[in-house]
Design a protein around this motif. Structure first.
Motif, short mmCIF file in Angstrom:
data_model
loop_
_atom_site.label_atom_id
_atom_site.label_comp_id
_atom_site.label_asym_id
_atom_site.label_seq_id
_atom_site.Cartn_x
_atom_site.Cartn_y
_atom_site.Cartn_z
N ILE A 32 0.70 -1.23 0.03
CA ILE A 32 -0.11 -0.05 -0.19
C ILE A 32 0.66 1.25 -0.09
CG2 ILE A 32 -1.84 -1.35 1.37
CD1 ILE A 32 -1.20 0.38 3.51
N TYR A 33 2.03 1.20 0.58
CA TYR A 33 2.87 2.30 0.44
C TYR A 33 3.83 2.49 -0.77
CZ TYR A 33 1.72 3.00 5.34
OH TYR A 33 1.02 3.25 6.52
N ARG A 34 3.98 3.49 -1.43
CA ARG A 34 4.91 3.71 -2.42
C ARG A 34 6.47 3.96 -1.92
NH1 ARG A 34 1.52 4.24 -6.56
NH2 ARG A 34 -0.44 5.32 -6.09
N GLU A 35 7.40 3.78 -2.92
CA GLU A 35 8.74 3.89 -2.50
C GLU A 35 8.96 5.30 -2.22
OE1 GLU A 35 11.21 2.19 -0.72
OE2 GLU A 35 11.32 0.78 -2.60
N PHE A 36 9.88 5.68 -1.05
CA PHE A 36 10.48 7.06 -1.10
C PHE A 36 11.12 7.31 -2.26
CE2 PHE A 36 10.46 7.50 3.75
CZ PHE A 36 9.65 8.48 3.89
N ALA A 37 11.40 8.60 -2.68
CA ALA A 37 12.40 9.02 -3.81
C ALA A 37 13.67 9.33 -3.01
CB ALA A 37 11.99 10.14 -4.50
N LEU A 38 14.80 9.38 -3.65
CA LEU A 38 15.94 9.53 -2.81
C LEU A 38 16.04 10.87 -2.01
CD1 LEU A 38 19.14 8.69 -2.37
CD2 LEU A 38 19.66 9.79 -4.47
N ALA A 39 15.70 11.91 -2.74
CA ALA A 39 15.45 13.12 -2.15
C ALA A 39 14.67 12.87 -0.76
CB ALA A 39 15.30 14.32 -3.20
N LYS A 40 13.60 12.56 -1.03
CA LYS A 40 12.78 12.50 0.21
C LYS A 40 13.19 11.46 1.39
CE LYS A 40 9.29 14.09 0.45
NZ LYS A 40 8.89 15.43 1.06
N ALA A 41 13.72 10.53 0.86
CA ALA A 41 14.65 9.45 1.84
C ALA A 41 15.57 10.36 2.71
CB ALA A 41 15.11 8.31 1.44
N GLU A 42 16.54 11.02 2.14
CA GLU A 42 17.35 11.76 2.51
C GLU A 42 16.77 13.01 3.50
OE1 GLU A 42 19.82 13.50 -0.57
OE2 GLU A 42 20.66 11.65 -1.15
N GLU A 43 16.06 13.61 3.04
CA GLU A 43 15.25 14.60 3.89
C GLU A 43 14.61 14.06 5.24
OE1 GLU A 43 12.03 17.53 2.44
OE2 GLU A 43 11.17 15.76 3.23
N GLN A 44 14.14 12.79 4.99
CA GLN A 44 13.09 12.30 6.03
C GLN A 44 14.37 11.88 7.16
OE1 GLN A 44 9.88 12.40 7.31
NE2 GLN A 44 10.09 14.12 5.95
N ALA A 45 15.41 11.26 6.41
CA ALA A 45 16.57 10.56 7.51
C ALA A 45 17.31 11.81 8.13
CB ALA A 45 17.52 9.81 6.59
N GLY A 46 17.24 12.97 7.49
CA GLY A 46 17.92 14.13 8.07
C GLY A 46 17.30 14.72 9.32
N ARG A 47 15.93 14.18 9.57
CA ARG A 47 15.27 14.63 10.83
C ARG A 47 15.63 14.19 12.06
NH1 ARG A 47 10.31 13.11 11.57
NH2 ARG A 47 9.78 15.00 12.53
N CYS A 48 16.67 13.00 11.94
CA CYS A 48 17.11 12.46 13.17
C CYS A 48 18.05 13.57 13.86
CB CYS A 48 17.95 11.26 12.68
SG CYS A 48 18.95 10.32 14.09
N SER A 49 17.66 13.40 15.20
CA SER A 49 18.41 14.28 16.34
C SER A 49 19.81 13.80 16.65
CB SER A 49 17.60 14.35 17.46
OG SER A 49 17.41 13.15 18.04
N GLN A 50 20.18 12.44 16.24
CA GLN A 50 21.53 12.04 16.44
C GLN A 50 21.70 11.86 18.02
OE1 GLN A 50 24.03 11.03 13.76
NE2 GLN A 50 21.89 10.37 13.36
N CYS A 51 20.55 11.61 18.77
CA CYS A 51 20.91 11.71 20.38
C CYS A 51 21.85 10.81 21.00
CB CYS A 51 19.43 11.32 20.84
SG CYS A 51 18.51 9.86 20.20
N GLY A 52 22.59 10.81 21.93
CA GLY A 52 23.39 10.41 22.65
C GLY A 52 22.97 9.15 22.88
N VAL A 53 21.88 8.96 23.52
CA VAL A 53 21.40 7.65 23.96
C VAL A 53 20.20 7.21 23.04
CG1 VAL A 53 20.32 6.30 25.84
CG2 VAL A 53 22.05 7.89 26.31
N PRO A 54 20.41 6.57 21.82
CA PRO A 54 19.48 6.27 20.89
C PRO A 54 18.51 5.28 21.39
CG PRO A 54 21.57 5.15 20.52
CD PRO A 54 21.62 5.87 21.59
N TYR A 55 17.33 5.72 21.78
CA TYR A 55 16.35 4.88 22.19
C TYR A 55 15.62 3.97 21.25
CZ TYR A 55 16.44 7.33 26.71
OH TYR A 55 16.82 7.76 27.94
N CYS A 56 15.82 4.60 19.89
CA CYS A 56 15.31 3.62 18.78
C CYS A 56 16.14 2.37 18.68
CB CYS A 56 15.29 4.44 17.40
SG CYS A 56 17.07 5.04 17.20
#
Length: 478
Positions: A32-56
């Motif tokens: 049901i989900y379409r694929e991310f385009a490269l630019a959108k994947a880069e943009e959304q990955a860039g939202r990560c806060s790179q926190c010191g303790v990664p709970y994810c």
């Protein structure tokens, strides 16, 4: 000054890949989900806060190095991102599609907790590995050196395949035995294509075959070959059969025609997607087309059933669950998808029997309310006296969960110790069973659980098997 690639969660909103319209996607079994385009994947990955303790990372059963491969994606370093993702997860393209991220990595994302909306980890994980397959970065296994020892793996589901992958990379000779005609277990025959398209699973199985894993299919242990024969042929054995025995329902007319098990219903549908001849489907027995369908249960299997029935052209689809929406075990994302597609959820209801005259005509339903918490802390459902009613149905699907088969009896192996629930007793750390050189992983140890936990078990067991083959003594289960 280099462009800031990360910590964009303040200025960039969370976006999932585009979801096909409900009335369109309900007509087919494509994802049901379409694929991310490269630019959108880069943009959304860039939202990560790179926190010191990664709970994810700490809430992922595989402890995937999520912040680092998000950063690599944001910087356009996709091949490195794939290699890092693959180093901890045998099947990232599968986990990216079917893991309940809302309960695991994404649900524990720091920026989700702060109100900015989680990083779309699962969609990016899927994008990374799909891109790797498209670009030829996913290579067949080529061990640095071959070893003479062999390991037999019983069960070609995620736990068995993860163990096979790790053992082949170490040069061990691996044979996987499975009762079905295709490998993949529930990933192949249990999970519908709209969540996990089957070519995704088949591509990964081909990679294992190309890497030297031998598959012996249509092989039912205990009938076509004995467990002792497998144990005698190989230097070690990994049991990864999963749990396939369906929990049942009692009550009046529980054996009526038209009351079916979820596993039978989903398997028939998935076989049709492969183009197989499925008499039970073609006869209408396991086809929801034109029928009033009632699914009983509230887990992910129930969600798979209701959404499959919609795609088969059911007249109506209702899901009965004895607790309320907040207390159901299935993914809330899946519930929302099902509602969009036309499924009606009837909360706080439970079956007490069935109306039938040969074939089922309806479900006799008790209305419930939530009372005091049970032993797990969840509110226990209580019957509301005098509120019973009949829910009309032509097809009733029982999605009440799965239990282990009696393997010691089926296989004639009395020394294989099981728990009081019938699961195999295995050491928590080594996965060693009561039999020397025999290990067990996945649902047959844990009970019905997630694919990602089975993958973790398979990878861990492979390490224990390698230690055992090297002469180290594995800790046996008591």
């Amino acid at each position: 000054m280099a462009q800031q690639r990360m910590l964009k969660f303040v200025s960039v909103s969370k976006e999932m890949p585009e979801k096909r319209e409900a009335n369109v996607r309900a007509q087919d079994f494509n994802e049901i989900y379409r694929e991310f385009a490269l630019a959108k994947a880069e943009e959304q990955a860039g939202r990560c806060s790179q926190c010191g303790v990664p709970y994810c990372q700490s809430h992922c059963p595989l402890h995937n190095n999520i912040p680092d491969w998000l950063r690599m994606t944001a910087e356009g370093r996709l091949q490195e991102a794939y290699e890092l993702s693959q180093s901890t997860n045998t099947f990232p393209e599968i986990c990216g599609r079917i893991c309940p991220q809302d309960r695991l990595c994404e649900g524990n994302c720091v920026i989700e907790q702060s109100g900015h909306g989680t990083v779309t980890i699962g969609a990016i994980e899927k994008f990374i590995t799909d891109t790797a397959f498209d670009n030829g970065w996913v290579k067949a296994i080529r061990p640095a050196r071959e070893r003479s020892e062999s390991v037999g793996i019983i069960g070609a589901g995620p736990g068995g395949l993860a163990a096979a992958d790790a053992l082949r990379r170490a040069g061990v000779q691996v044979t996987v035995y499975d009762r079905y005609d295709r490998a993949g277990g529930l990933m192949t025959y249990g999970i519908p294509g709209f969540k996990l398209e089957k070519d995704v699973v088949m591509d990964r199985i081909r990679q294992l075959e190309d890497g030297g894993v031998e598959f012996v299919l249509n092989c039912n242990v205990g009938e076509d070959i004995t467990f002792d024969a497998i144990h005698g042929k190989h230097d070690a054995v990994v049991i990864a059969t999963g749990v396939y025995k369906s929990r049942d329902l009692g009550g009046p007319n529980a054996g009526a025609t038209g009351i079916v098990r979820a596993i039978d219903y989903l398997t028939a549908s998935n076989r049709k997607s492969f183009g197989d001849d499925v008499p039970e489907f073609d006869s209408g027995e396991l086809d929801a087309s034109g029928k009033r369908v009632v699914v009983i249960g509230g887990g992910d299997t129930a969600m798979d059933c209701v959404r499959t029935a919609i795609r088969q052209g059911a007249q109506s689809v209702k899901c009965l669950y004895r607790r309320d929406r907040a207390n159901m075990p299935g993914s809330q994302r899946e519930v929302a998808n099902a509602e969009e597609e036309g499924v009606e959820f009837v909360w706080l209801t439970a079956p007490k029997g069935f109306a039938a005259s040969g074939a089922v005509e309806g479900v006799m339903v008790e209305k419930m309310r939530l009372g005091a918490p049970d032993a797990t802390g969840r509110q226990a459902p209580e019957v509301i006296e005098g509120a019973d009613y009949l829910e009309e149905a032509d097809l009733v699907i029982k999605a009440l969960g799965f239990e282990p088969e009696d393997l010691p009896k089926l296989w004639g192996v009395d020394d294989l110790t099981v728990t009081r629930w019938g699961t195999i007793r295995a050491d928590f750390g080594t996965h060693a069973t009561s039999l020397p050189g025999v290990f067990a992983v996945g649902d047959i140890v844990r009970g019905a659980s997630l694919v990602v936990w089975a993958i973790r078990d398979g990878r861990e067991a492979a390490e224990s098997v390698l230690d055992y083959l090297s002469g180290a003594e594995a800790v046996a289960a008591e």
